[in-house]
Scaffold this active site. Sequence first.
Site, mmCIF file in Angstrom:
data_model
loop_
_atom_site.group_PDB
_atom_site.id
_atom_site.type_symbol
_atom_site.label_atom_id
_atom_site.label_comp_id
_atom_site.label_asym_id
_atom_site.label_seq_id
_atom_site.Cartn_x
_atom_site.Cartn_y
_atom_site.Cartn_z
ATOM 1 N N GLY A 48 84.601 49.189 -22.330
ATOM 2 C CA GLY A 48 83.956 50.372 -21.741
ATOM 3 C C GLY A 48 83.657 50.322 -20.261
ATOM 4 N N GLU A 102 77.775 46.806 -17.582
ATOM 5 C CA GLU A 102 77.960 47.535 -18.834
ATOM 6 C C GLU A 102 78.210 49.005 -18.548
ATOM 7 O OE1 GLU A 102 78.609 47.393 -21.761
ATOM 8 O OE2 GLU A 102 77.491 45.905 -22.925
ATOM 9 N N ASP A 103 78.949 49.650 -19.448
ATOM 10 C CA ASP A 103 79.127 51.094 -19.348
ATOM 11 C C ASP A 103 77.849 51.807 -19.771
ATOM 12 O OD1 ASP A 103 79.430 50.180 -21.951
ATOM 13 O OD2 ASP A 103 81.119 51.475 -22.439
ATOM 14 N N ASP A 106 72.513 51.309 -25.091
ATOM 15 C CA ASP A 106 71.983 52.260 -26.068
ATOM 16 C C ASP A 106 70.780 51.579 -26.747
ATOM 17 O OD1 ASP A 106 71.713 54.192 -28.039
ATOM 18 O OD2 ASP A 106 73.700 53.971 -28.870
ATOM 19 N N LYS A 134 70.200 54.785 -22.219
ATOM 20 C CA LYS A 134 69.507 55.731 -23.106
ATOM 21 C C LYS A 134 68.121 55.161 -23.418
ATOM 22 C CE LYS A 134 73.638 57.372 -25.641
ATOM 23 N NZ LYS A 134 74.334 57.345 -26.946
ATOM 24 N N PHE A 155 75.486 61.501 -28.056
ATOM 25 C CA PHE A 155 76.760 60.786 -27.965
ATOM 26 C C PHE A 155 77.602 61.381 -26.844
ATOM 27 C CE2 PHE A 155 81.109 59.664 -29.019
ATOM 28 C CZ PHE A 155 80.960 58.315 -29.232
ATOM 29 N N ASP A 162 84.304 55.844 -24.991
ATOM 30 C CA ASP A 162 85.254 56.416 -25.935
ATOM 31 C C ASP A 162 84.611 57.022 -27.176
ATOM 32 O OD1 ASP A 162 84.522 53.717 -26.894
ATOM 33 O OD2 ASP A 162 85.940 54.184 -28.489
ATOM 34 N N ARG A 168 88.430 57.753 -22.868
ATOM 35 C CA ARG A 168 88.016 56.844 -21.790
ATOM 36 C C ARG A 168 88.549 57.282 -20.431
ATOM 37 N NH1 ARG A 168 85.891 52.177 -24.233
ATOM 38 N NH2 ARG A 168 86.890 51.487 -26.144
HETATM 39 P P1 IMP Z 1 73.995 49.135 -28.111
HETATM 40 O O1 IMP Z 1 74.328 47.766 -28.622
HETATM 41 O O2 IMP Z 1 73.322 49.986 -29.167
HETATM 42 O O3 IMP Z 1 73.215 49.134 -26.822
HETATM 43 O O4 IMP Z 1 75.349 49.902 -27.887
HETATM 44 C C1 IMP Z 1 76.209 49.499 -26.948
HETATM 45 C C2 IMP Z 1 77.622 49.950 -27.218
HETATM 46 O O5 IMP Z 1 77.720 51.087 -28.084
HETATM 47 C C3 IMP Z 1 78.192 50.376 -25.920
HETATM 48 O O6 IMP Z 1 78.742 49.272 -25.221
HETATM 49 C C4 IMP Z 1 79.223 51.393 -26.323
HETATM 50 O O7 IMP Z 1 80.436 50.745 -26.623
HETATM 51 C C5 IMP Z 1 78.654 52.016 -27.578
HETATM 52 N N1 IMP Z 1 77.968 53.294 -27.308
HETATM 53 C C6 IMP Z 1 76.634 53.518 -27.290
HETATM 54 N N2 IMP Z 1 76.355 54.806 -27.030
HETATM 55 C C7 IMP Z 1 77.561 55.423 -26.858
HETATM 56 C C8 IMP Z 1 77.944 56.787 -26.561
HETATM 57 O O8 IMP Z 1 77.133 57.711 -26.392
HETATM 58 N N3 IMP Z 1 79.286 57.012 -26.454
HETATM 59 C C9 IMP Z 1 80.225 56.035 -26.618
HETATM 60 N N4 IMP Z 1 79.909 54.761 -26.910
HETATM 61 C C10 IMP Z 1 78.582 54.457 -27.029
HETATM 62 MG MG MG Z 2 80.504 48.625 -24.261
#
Ligand code: IMP
Ligand code: MG
Length: 178
Positions: A48, A102-103, A106, A134, A155, A162, A168
């Site tokens: 990402g 990081e992209d 979440d 977020k 989302f 993606d 992407r």
């Molecule tokens: P986390 O571990 O919950 O912080 O999520 C991280 C990963 O979930 C990110 O690196 C993304 O790959 C994916 N992700 C979280 N939110 C989104 C979104 O809104 N769109 C697309 N991918 C997301």
């Molecule tokens: Mg990611």
Amino acid sequence: MQEVKILDKEFSLSISEEEINTAVRAVAENINNDLKGKDVLFMGILNGSFMFASDLFKHITIDCQITFVKVASYQGTMSSGNVKRLIGINEDIKGKTVIIIEDIVDTGHTLDNIIRQLKGYEPEKILIATFLFKPDAYTKDIKIDYAGIEIPNDFIVGYGLDYDGYGRNLKQIYTLKS
Ligand code: IMP
Ligand code: MG
């Protein structure tokens, strides 16, 4: 484009290219100011972060290197199921200031896992630069040092992010229509 359709879902424009560029420059500027004189290793988390990492890196003026790693699911030898392992680290990280790119952050689970593994390589310091954050979904105490844009708990796709592998390549960010 105001609207896009990816696979079965419809998305509408939420962050323009201009807003993206402004946020990327602001993150770079903060990093340049904070880390002057440090030997910094940027570490992009694939897939990402590739677009943000590339745009950000163009605006970095301090001495630095960049590398990319991946968080890969693999079946452990124990019967404990899937373990997410950090793969692709070949740089010497010991004693360095590492900035994770990081992209999006979440819940923060991915970040937490990456940091735990990275600490094993004994960097001097680990900093976090995420393009999107977020805050309402975030469950960890880890400090997010640099966040480009804070977004609601929806989302989104585009700018490296993606939906099922697609989207992407969009240069703006789109939110799933409810
Ligand atoms: P986390 O571990 O919950 O912080 O999520 C991280 C990963 O979930 C990110 O690196 C993304 O790959 C994916 N992700 C979280 N939110 C989104 C979104 O809104 N769109 C697309 N991918 C997301
Ligand atoms: Mg990611």
